[in-house]
Write an enzyme that holds these catalytic residues in place. Structure first.
Site, mmCIF file in Angstrom:
data_model
loop_
_atom_site.group_PDB
_atom_site.id
_atom_site.type_symbol
_atom_site.label_atom_id
_atom_site.label_comp_id
_atom_site.label_asym_id
_atom_site.label_seq_id
_atom_site.Cartn_x
_atom_site.Cartn_y
_atom_site.Cartn_z
ATOM 1 C CD GLU A 1 -1.835 2.116 1.806
ATOM 2 O OE1 GLU A 1 -1.186 2.953 1.150
ATOM 3 O OE2 GLU A 1 -2.269 2.321 2.948
ATOM 4 C CB CYS B 1 -2.714 5.516 3.344
ATOM 5 S SG CYS B 1 -2.905 4.527 4.803
#
Lengths: 528, 528
Positions: free
Chosen positions: A263, A300
């Site tokens: 990720e 994120c």
């Protein structure tokens, strides 16, 4: 606190270079000695994981669930010491870390429930038709089985929820895979405390010791060894694009390729539709100023890009946003490296690419180090389309407002977007219908579409998707948050005409576990 | 028969180099002109596929199912011409191809049913809890969505079932992805006939034209362009290890990585347990001679390796096997290249590595070209363990018998095995229980475990798994046969607090499609 490497749920004796944890707010060393792992520690950890796998993979589901719950219990037992240490190491406030602790134990219990229930293995049975013409049909029964030792890289921005016993570890252990964790250098002590909790849980529930190892390093050599080791079967990572791509490249160069789940961040575009801006300018500005600055922007899913059409309402939005950002106090970032990088990139983007600074935080805490200054900038849609650099993530409390002349220019700007974890639409109920073609295109660029919310805050549940098209993640087919994260570590195995007694319980006649199975193309949980 | 390239369901005008199909049994050219595609054909095909995707991806499931059924109907309508042409191009017997035609239309209808039923999208709904403390829970709803244009490489050994409208095409179209097929050079005419059938189906059911293209090439340049093209979102391939790895490497070098699903062959080990050999030596020898030689051994699941313990019964097995193989007639192989390669490798393995030839077919049809000679060889378990070359696939009617001194030596030999599509155990009911640790290890090396059968014959059903650990396939988490093959071309998308009316039907309140969904962690197909 024991800072020795953990191999097969035991502290190792051989220790090389000593490492110290640092408080990013003060620059001072924290107590505790930690020890850099070696190549042989890596080998020992993966060898013991491979041996443990032979017992752990087929373990009764109730025992696996008990293990996951025991980890949650042991972590909860550490309590205040853990949250205090995590705060000292990360600069994150105590309140946030208390919440993260709840999320961490909650995730472990979520996976415990998933495993205890059992239907997640996707058991599928097609029974034999011995009389079928021209050829008899054999009996075929398939279920998901774990793939083997998983290497988990702890993430800096979630010292609890995406670290030693975070979502990656919880989902890998739930799937039946042993775990070798590479501790993040930004929180050695937090890692050691949680590692100790897992050792206790292994002992209490009688798990094979090799299911857990924890290694320390202040550089890249141990991470490299872990990804290259032939016994490693999968890798999880949450962090920068550069870091993720380095691991992916290492994995591709292996003789036997393995999946890497990286990720790698995202700018999480937010599209403000005209009517919503018209009616809610002030409210939206406040909402987004809060989302941009939450946790010093170190998420994120931080909204790093906002797109809107020019209008008087937008001017109002901007003036409120400017004010809130201007008066927003500085906050400690996770590490000196992250703080320096944020400062460099957020300054560079203004000076190098000629975009306009809208506002920057003016309230700095001069007593503390590594302070982030919140910042919003503005660029025209045309300039945004012509400069791909502006689509790159700046990790921290930064956001770029893209101003389009009209909706068709805004739509053109969205075609320049890369893959994202999230895309958000701010819209009045009636106007959304008018942008079906825009929505149709946006769905191909993201893993999660949000309406009238903020992208920060990732709900841990069965329906969550935290993973989007490249470069947000390298494999958009999987999620790292929520119960579906377990599917990263399994593959199907089919049994053909297998001995009825030797079949796993999940596939036995009569469905002794009472799980949902697809039997002769019909989904059912009937059992005897 | 029209041998022009097909772009967006229409024959192209611009045609470059002419290509001719060849009958491998006679070496003679067959009728029909085919045309090498160009770089611009590739670009046109993928551009039209990308445009079509915007309409096709969200199409009503009944329409998608009608399209798949129409393809099956149109292929069935060609009838004898298709089977005759496929036989002339492949050297495969008519009976086999009639069966394969049934499998091909059956696969299309299987996917039509799957899509029409609709539960395969894995709809998962976690409803909002606005009153939850400390934070409200948003409404999250997730389902699988298609990823975009898929490039399908036709396979030589299944000119119908794994070619233009084979399992890869059927599953990709079912998922909602447009398809660009690269025709296999070993059966241009068969490809053209099936391509024509798909055009008719597109017209009859009013599909967006760009959902299907078909390109010809006699070399590697078009395949390379297809994998490198930025609009390609996934690639499927069935063939050799070398071919599969070449495509995987091309995909990894792309700026935006994409999944490649490569099925690269397997030696499909068969373990004969002692009691089974003792009781059934003659029957097993006949059964396995037939499986080794079926279709000139040109199956990915051909049993290329047999493992047994030395015994008087094994001597009997060998003598029967020798006799059957000795008298087995030669058969035409698919292409001159495959025949030459088989002849070279099967000779080399005897001469270069000093293994013993047990028996070779003595009945050769001298009137036909490219004839395969069935062959079985023998090696000690010790020599097998020490020579990894002996584990490599020899594509054709060849099998190697590994003879161990005892079961522990046999078990040691199995640890030398690489990943496989299938592993088969021949066992009496009682003896299987005694080898639990062997079974436990074998399950990590294969995608399918078979008891007392042969690996050839891959049932097309929901429970089938055709995909195993590397190097059998590059991604053992997916299957290329059976209804689960659809999951290769999708990824999850989550909608957060989305407008109820604009949600896809699969995720709407009241479950209007009546599909199975996981709602608040409970699987249900209740609907209003």
């Amino acid at each position: 606190m024991n800072g020795k490497n953990i191999v097969a749920s035991a502290y190792t004796a051989a220790n090389e270079k000593k490492l110290k944890a640092v408080n990013p707010a003060t620059g001072l060393q924290l107590d505790g000695d930690f020890f850099k792992a070696s190549k042989s520690t890596v080998h020992d950890a993966l060898t013991s994981a491979t041996i443990a796998f032979q017992n752990y993979k087929g373990l009764n589901k109730a025992l696996k669930a008990a293990f996951l719950n025991a980890i949650a219990d042991e972590i909860a037992n550490i309590g205040e010491e853990l949250v205090n240490r995590a705060s000292a190491e990360s600069g994150l406030p105590l309140g946030r870390l208390q919440g993260e602790l709840g999320r961490t134990t909650g995730q472990l219990r979520l996976f415990a429930n998933l495993v205890a229930e059992g239907s997640w293995v996707g058991a599928t049975i097609d029974m034999a038709l011995p009389e079928r013409q021209p050829l008899p049909k054999p009996d075929i029964r398939r279920m998901l089985i774990p793939i083997g030792p998983v290497v988990v890289f702890g993430a800096s921005n979630f010292p609890l929820a995406f670290s030693v016993a975070g979502g990656d570890t919880a989902s890998a252990l739930a799937s039946g895979c042993p775990v070798v964790v590479k501790a993040h250098p930004a929180h050695y002590g937090t890692s050691a405390l949680v590692g100790g909790a897992i050792i206790k849980a292994v002992e209490k529930t009688g798990m094979p010791k090799g299911v857990f190892s924890l290694l320390y390093d202040d550089g890249y050599s141990i991470g490299t060894c872990l990804v290259q080791h032939p016994l490693t079967k999968a890798v999880t990572f949450t962090g920068s694009f550069r870091g993720g791509m380095a691991l992916i490249n290492l994995a591709q160069q292996r003789e036997q390729p393995i999946p890497v789940f990286a990720e790698m961040g995202s700018i999480n575009p937010v599209v403000f539709l005209p009517q919503a801006m018209e009616n809610q300018a002030e409210e939206l500005a406040k909402k987004y100023a809060a989302s941009i600055t939450l946790g010093a922007g170190q998420f994120c899913t931080n909204p790093g890009l906002m797109l809107a059409v020019q209008s008087p309402a937008l001017e109002k939005f901007k003036s409120v946003l400017k004010e809130v950002i201007f008066t927003f106090p500085s906050a400690t970032m996770l590490t000196e490296g992250i703080a320096n990088n944020y400062s460099k990139l957020s300054t560079e983007v203004i000076h190098k690419y000629g975009i306009a600074l809208l506002s920057a935080s003016s309230v700095k805490n001069y007593e503390l180090l590594n302070q982030s200054q919140a910042m919003v900038a503005q660029v025209s849609a045309n300039d945004f389309i012509n400069n791909p650099k502006l689509s790159e993530e700046i990790f921290g409390p930064y956001s770029l407002l893209v101003v389009a002349k009209n909706m068709s220019e805004l739509e053109a700007a969205t075609t320049a977007l890369e893959g994202q974890l999230t895309i958000t639409l701010m819209a009045e109920k009636d106007e959304l219908k008018d942008y079906q073609s825009l929505l149709n295109k946006l769905m191909d660029k993201t893993g999660r579409l949000i309406l009238n919310g903020v992208p920060t805050g990732v709900e841990v549940c069965a329906a969550m998707q935290h993973g989007g098209p490249f470069p947000a993640t390298n494999d958009s087919r999987f999620t790292s948050v929520g119960s579906a994260a377990i599917y990263r570590f399994v593959r199907p195995l089919a049994y053909q005409d297998w001995d009825r007694e030797l079949l796993p319980d999940e596939l036995k006649d009569g469905n002794p576990l009472g799980i949902f199975r697809t039997v002769n193309q019909k989904l059912t949980n009937e059992h005897e």
